[in-house]
Design an enzyme around this catalytic site. Structure first.
Site, mmCIF file in Angstrom:
data_model
loop_
_atom_site.group_PDB
_atom_site.id
_atom_site.type_symbol
_atom_site.label_atom_id
_atom_site.label_comp_id
_atom_site.label_asym_id
_atom_site.label_seq_id
_atom_site.Cartn_x
_atom_site.Cartn_y
_atom_site.Cartn_z
ATOM 1 N N THR A 1 -1.035 12.018 -2.916
ATOM 2 C CA THR A 1 -0.058 11.157 -2.235
ATOM 3 C C THR A 1 0.979 10.710 -3.270
ATOM 4 O O THR A 1 1.069 9.536 -3.611
ATOM 5 C CB THR A 1 -0.730 9.923 -1.596
ATOM 6 O OG1 THR A 1 -1.493 9.232 -2.613
ATOM 7 C CG2 THR A 1 -1.645 10.327 -0.463
ATOM 8 N N LYS B 1 -7.265 -1.249 -2.054
ATOM 9 C CA LYS B 1 -7.009 -0.298 -3.135
ATOM 10 C C LYS B 1 -5.698 -0.612 -3.851
ATOM 11 O O LYS B 1 -5.638 -0.680 -5.092
ATOM 12 C CB LYS B 1 -6.981 1.123 -2.570
ATOM 13 C CG LYS B 1 -6.450 2.197 -3.514
ATOM 14 C CD LYS B 1 -7.347 2.397 -4.710
ATOM 15 C CE LYS B 1 -6.831 3.540 -5.579
ATOM 16 N NZ LYS B 1 -7.673 3.773 -6.752
ATOM 17 N N CYS C 1 -2.335 6.655 -11.049
ATOM 18 C CA CYS C 1 -2.510 5.606 -10.038
ATOM 19 C C CYS C 1 -1.525 4.453 -10.172
ATOM 20 O O CYS C 1 -0.733 4.198 -9.255
ATOM 21 C CB CYS C 1 -3.945 5.065 -10.100
ATOM 22 S SG CYS C 1 -5.216 6.266 -9.635
#
Length: 435
Positions: free
Chosen positions: A86, A207, A263
């Protein structure tokens, strides 16, 4: 249980191998023929300590397999995990969910009987709703539940994190899906791992909130490091002094050149965009993103200052480490991708060594010469720049290092060494947030 993992990237491969090691039968699916061929030959496409042995053992014992065509496995699966990328979408900064939605459409056409469809990819709030809508549209008759199950794996310690996690977060209010997820994670009950069941949207936000908070913590100590340099304080002692407060904690308080990786950069930006869309801007995270970007760009000036000139023409910079952190070959948003080109723009010649990242870095850092070891990177350099705190850089032979360098100047952006030791060894030593 029978599990299908869509995507054999970092999250998919580690999660699939660990579920197989729990005793489940796992099929990992990917559309990249080259990657599947390598995995079937026993070659691991990423560097993660212990992953090669884990994969080999579970393939050998018949619990883990790899394929380009997951149709048969999906039909028999109790749970199908979506673990595709993503990335940040070009142009607007939102997460690109095209791979997630394509996987959902493919899965919907193949499930047979009640199946749990799990989003393991990091996705913005509301993605699970769209995955459910896609599945309903493709298969109105299907029996399924869409679940959010975010990952919290640290690169370099991913297997330990999966098998001994702080918590497992599962977003679903469907009782059948909860039962399936409990069974999948039942081996963790021996460690009394908390399984947090929430609503799906809450799980998706957990998250992003977790990563944004950690990124903010890193950025906070980096700003404290800048202040320490101005007032003559020691950021490592500041970090220790505040980290002993249990409300704060000691982790993620290591000053450095800024966060990177797969991330924090993309997740903080995606959270900022989502919050703006909903009219609830996250000012702290917006500032965190801005400060981190500026910090990485400013590090080249720190090297130039150590050499006494903004013009680095004719100067050679030796670099130790280019990956965003040790124990990984991941170059995504690594500080080196900002710092080394900035040094080259100032006229410097750059030669570098990284234990695992060189094969990726060579195409991402054009003009940088990659050497075979740390002393080779230092050979003839006017300054040595420590960018990644690999263990093998922590106990270098300082006499040999000094002999290799043209000038005994070290800029340590990870505070690997003690200033007093380096000065005693005859180096001009520049660190982060320490005098």
């Amino acid at each position: 249980m029978r599990v299908v993992m869509i995507g054999t990237g970092y999250v998919g491969l580690v999660s699939g191998a660990c579920f197989a090691d729990f005793g489940h039968v796992v099929t990992c699916v990917d559309k990249d023929p080259g990657k599947i061929e390598r995995l079937e030959r026993g070659e691991i496409p990423i560097f993660e300590p212990g992953l090669d042995d884990l994969v080999a053992r579970n393939v050998r014992e018949g619990r883990l397999s790899f394929t380009l065509d997951g149709a048969a496995a999906i039909k028999e699966a109790d749970a199908v995990f979506i673990a595709v990328g993503t990335p940040t979408r070009r142009g607007d900064g939102h997460a690109d969910l095209s791979y997630v939605y394509a996987a959902a459409e493919e899965i919907a056409g193949l499930i047979d009987g009640f199946t749990v469809i799990v989003t393991k990819s990091t996705v913005p709030v509301g993605t699970g709703d769209e995955v459910e809508a896609i599945t309903r549209r493709v298969r109105p008759d299907a029996q399924f539940a869409v679940v959010s199950n975010p990952e919290f794996l640290r690169e370099g310690a991913a297997i330990e994190d999966f098998k001994r996690p702080d918590r497992v977060v599962v977003g679903t209010e469907d009782e059948r899906a909860q039962a399936v997820m409990r069974e999948l994670y039942r081996p963790l009950s021996l460690n009394e791992t908390p399984i947090v069941f929430t609503g799906r949207r809450t799980s998706e936000l957990i998250k992003y909130a977790a990563n944004a908070f950690l990124a903010m913590k890193i950025t906070f100590i980096n700003e404290m490091a800048d202040l320490c340099e101005k007032v003559g304080a020691d950021v490592q002692q500041v970090a220790k002094g505040i980290g002993l407060d249990k409300r704060i904690g000691s982790k993620f308080l290591n000053a450095g050149p800024g966060y990177g990786g797969s991330c924090f950069p993309k997740d903080t930006i995606a959270l900022v965009k989502t919050a703006q869309d909903y009219g609830a801007p996250t000012r702290l995270i917006e500032t965190t993103v801005e400060v981190n970007d500026a910090r990485k760009k400013a590090m080249a000036a720190k090297v130039a200052a150590a050499l006494g000139s903004e013009d680095l023409a004719g100067k050679t910079v030796g670099v130790l480490g280019v990956t965003f952190k040790p124990n990984t070959d991941d170059m995504r948003d690594a500080p080196s991708l900002d710092i080394l080109p900035a040094l080259q723009a100032k006229g410097a010649t750059v030669q570098a060594f990284d234990p695992e990242g060189g094969h990726e870095a060579v195409r991402m850092l054009p003009g940088v010469t990659f050497t075979t070891g740390p002393y080779e990177a230092a050979e003839g350099a006017d300054v040595l720049l420590i960018l990644t705190e690999w263990d093998q850089f922590r106990a270098l032979d300082l006499s040999r290092l000094k002999s290799a360098l043209k000038a005994p100047v070290v800029v340590d952006l990870r505070n690997v060494y003690k200033p007093a030791d380096m000065v005693r060894a005859g180096f001009t030593y520049v660190s982060i947030g320490r005098s």
